[in-house]
Scaffold this motif. Structure first.
Motif, PDB file in Angstrom:
ATOM      1  N   LEU A  94       0.832  -1.199   0.000  1.00  0.00           N
ATOM      2  CA  LEU A  94       0.000   0.000   0.000  1.00  0.00           C
ATOM      3  C   LEU A  94       0.867   1.250   0.000  1.00  0.00           C
ATOM      4  CD1 LEU A  94      -2.690   1.449   0.020  1.00  0.00           C
ATOM      5  CD2 LEU A  94      -2.853   0.985   2.480  1.00  0.00           C
ATOM      6  N   SER A  95       1.975   1.208   0.707  1.00  0.00           N
ATOM      7  CA  SER A  95       2.896   2.345   0.707  1.00  0.00           C
ATOM      8  C   SER A  95       3.385   2.639  -0.705  1.00  0.00           C
ATOM      9  CB  SER A  95       4.084   2.072   1.633  1.00  0.00           C
ATOM     10  OG  SER A  95       5.008   3.132   1.580  1.00  0.00           O
ATOM     11  N   GLU A  96       3.759   1.602  -1.417  1.00  0.00           N
ATOM     12  CA  GLU A  96       4.254   1.777  -2.788  1.00  0.00           C
ATOM     13  C   GLU A  96       3.140   2.260  -3.719  1.00  0.00           C
ATOM     14  OE1 GLU A  96       6.497   2.092  -6.109  1.00  0.00           O
ATOM     15  OE2 GLU A  96       7.186   1.938  -4.041  1.00  0.00           O
ATOM     16  N   ALA A  97       1.949   1.726  -3.551  1.00  0.00           N
ATOM     17  CA  ALA A  97       0.815   2.158  -4.378  1.00  0.00           C
ATOM     18  C   ALA A  97       0.497   3.634  -4.131  1.00  0.00           C
ATOM     19  CB  ALA A  97      -0.413   1.287  -4.094  1.00  0.00           C
ATOM     20  N   ALA A  98       0.580   4.051  -2.881  1.00  0.00           N
ATOM     21  CA  ALA A  98       0.338   5.461  -2.550  1.00  0.00           C
ATOM     22  C   ALA A  98       1.433   6.346  -3.146  1.00  0.00           C
ATOM     23  CB  ALA A  98       0.265   5.643  -1.033  1.00  0.00           C
ATOM     24  N   ARG A  99       2.663   5.868  -3.125  1.00  0.00           N
ATOM     25  CA  ARG A  99       3.768   6.618  -3.733  1.00  0.00           C
ATOM     26  C   ARG A  99       3.516   6.801  -5.229  1.00  0.00           C
ATOM     27  NH1 ARG A  99       7.771   6.419  -6.899  1.00  0.00           N
ATOM     28  NH2 ARG A  99       7.538   4.219  -7.376  1.00  0.00           N
ATOM     29  N   GLU A 100       3.067   5.741  -5.870  1.00  0.00           N
ATOM     30  CA  GLU A 100       2.762   5.816  -7.298  1.00  0.00           C
ATOM     31  C   GLU A 100       1.673   6.862  -7.571  1.00  0.00           C
ATOM     32  OE1 GLU A 100       2.163   2.461 -10.570  1.00  0.00           O
ATOM     33  OE2 GLU A 100       0.430   2.622  -9.236  1.00  0.00           O
ATOM     34  N   GLN A 101       0.651   6.878  -6.738  1.00  0.00           N
ATOM     35  CA  GLN A 101      -0.428   7.849  -6.894  1.00  0.00           C
ATOM     36  C   GLN A 101       0.060   9.269  -6.638  1.00  0.00           C
ATOM     37  OE1 GLN A 101      -2.809   6.534  -8.722  1.00  0.00           O
ATOM     38  NE2 GLN A 101      -4.490   6.956  -7.382  1.00  0.00           N
ATOM     39  N   GLU A 102       0.869   9.436  -5.600  1.00  0.00           N
ATOM     40  CA  GLU A 102       1.410  10.755  -5.285  1.00  0.00           C
ATOM     41  C   GLU A 102       2.164  11.315  -6.491  1.00  0.00           C
ATOM     42  OE1 GLU A 102       4.747  12.837  -2.359  1.00  0.00           O
ATOM     43  OE2 GLU A 102       4.367  10.693  -2.170  1.00  0.00           O
ATOM     44  N   PHE A 103       3.034  10.502  -7.067  1.00  0.00           N
ATOM     45  CA  PHE A 103       3.833  10.981  -8.192  1.00  0.00           C
ATOM     46  C   PHE A 103       3.007  11.120  -9.463  1.00  0.00           C
ATOM     47  CE2 PHE A 103       7.154  10.080  -5.221  1.00  0.00           C
ATOM     48  CZ  PHE A 103       8.026  11.136  -5.442  1.00  0.00           C
ATOM     49  N   ALA A 104       1.961  10.313  -9.610  1.00  0.00           N
ATOM     50  CA  ALA A 104       1.078  10.467 -10.761  1.00  0.00           C
ATOM     51  C   ALA A 104       0.412  11.844 -10.736  1.00  0.00           C
ATOM     52  CB  ALA A 104       0.028   9.359 -10.791  1.00  0.00           C
ATOM     53  N   VAL A 105      -0.030  12.266  -9.552  1.00  0.00           N
ATOM     54  CA  VAL A 105      -0.635  13.603  -9.435  1.00  0.00           C
ATOM     55  C   VAL A 105       0.416  14.667  -9.734  1.00  0.00           C
ATOM     56  CG1 VAL A 105      -1.703  15.275  -7.881  1.00  0.00           C
ATOM     57  CG2 VAL A 105      -2.426  12.884  -7.802  1.00  0.00           C
ATOM     58  N   LYS A 106       1.593  14.524  -9.147  1.00  0.00           N
ATOM     59  CA  LYS A 106       2.647  15.521  -9.352  1.00  0.00           C
ATOM     60  C   LYS A 106       3.042  15.635 -10.824  1.00  0.00           C
ATOM     61  CE  LYS A 106       4.700  15.346  -4.756  1.00  0.00           C
ATOM     62  NZ  LYS A 106       5.885  14.995  -3.965  1.00  0.00           N
ATOM     63  N   GLU A 107       2.950  14.522 -11.555  1.00  0.00           N
ATOM     64  CA  GLU A 107       3.290  14.508 -12.973  1.00  0.00           C
ATOM     65  C   GLU A 107       2.078  14.777 -13.854  1.00  0.00           C
ATOM     66  OE1 GLU A 107       5.057  10.633 -13.234  1.00  0.00           O
ATOM     67  OE2 GLU A 107       6.816  11.261 -12.074  1.00  0.00           O
TER      68      GLU A 107
END
Length: 125
Positions: free
Chosen positions: A80-93
């Motif tokens: 879940l931590s990794e999935a949240a990281r992916e989402q965080e960076f998807a928004v930033k990008e």
């Protein structure tokens, strides 16, 4: 999936218990306190994250993903931590297509983490 009676049973639910304990200075009691805090926070955050996503408040959603990434890492919920990281960076990008494709999955994973913690604390009583 087996029943969750001890913190070590969380391993069967995808937790890296050893990592979680290590983050808590190797202290199982502190780890239990962090797990309980994560449970309480999860009960509040799941509906709030859904609300942010549904309102398309991606700035706040990004902030929530950042917090979720760190909170889940601290309890050993590395998937879940990794999935949240992916989402965080998807928004930033500005990759909102990825955000939309994965938002529901994040919420399902988070509910599964909360359910495992609820079971743990119910069985510890």
């Amino acid at each position: 999936m087996g029943a969750v009676h001890t913190i070590y049973d969380l391993s069967a639910r995808g937790f890296d218990v050893e990592e979680g304990i290590a983050v808590c200075a190797g202290d199982e009691e502190i780890y239990l306190e962090v797990l309980e805090a994560a449970l309480d926070e999860g009960r509040e955050k799941i509906p709030f994250i859904r609300e942010c996503y549904e309102r398309k408040d991606f700035e706040r959603y990004c902030i929530e993903m950042h917090g979720l990434k760190n909170a889940m890492k601290s309890v050993g919920a590395m998937g879940l931590s990794e999935a949240a990281r992916e989402q965080e960076f998807a928004v930033k990008e500005d990759n909102l297509q990825l955000v939309e494709a994965k938002a529901e999955d994040i919420l399902i994973q988070y509910r599964n983490v909360v359910a495992a913690l609820e079971e743990l604390f119910r069985n510890l009583k």
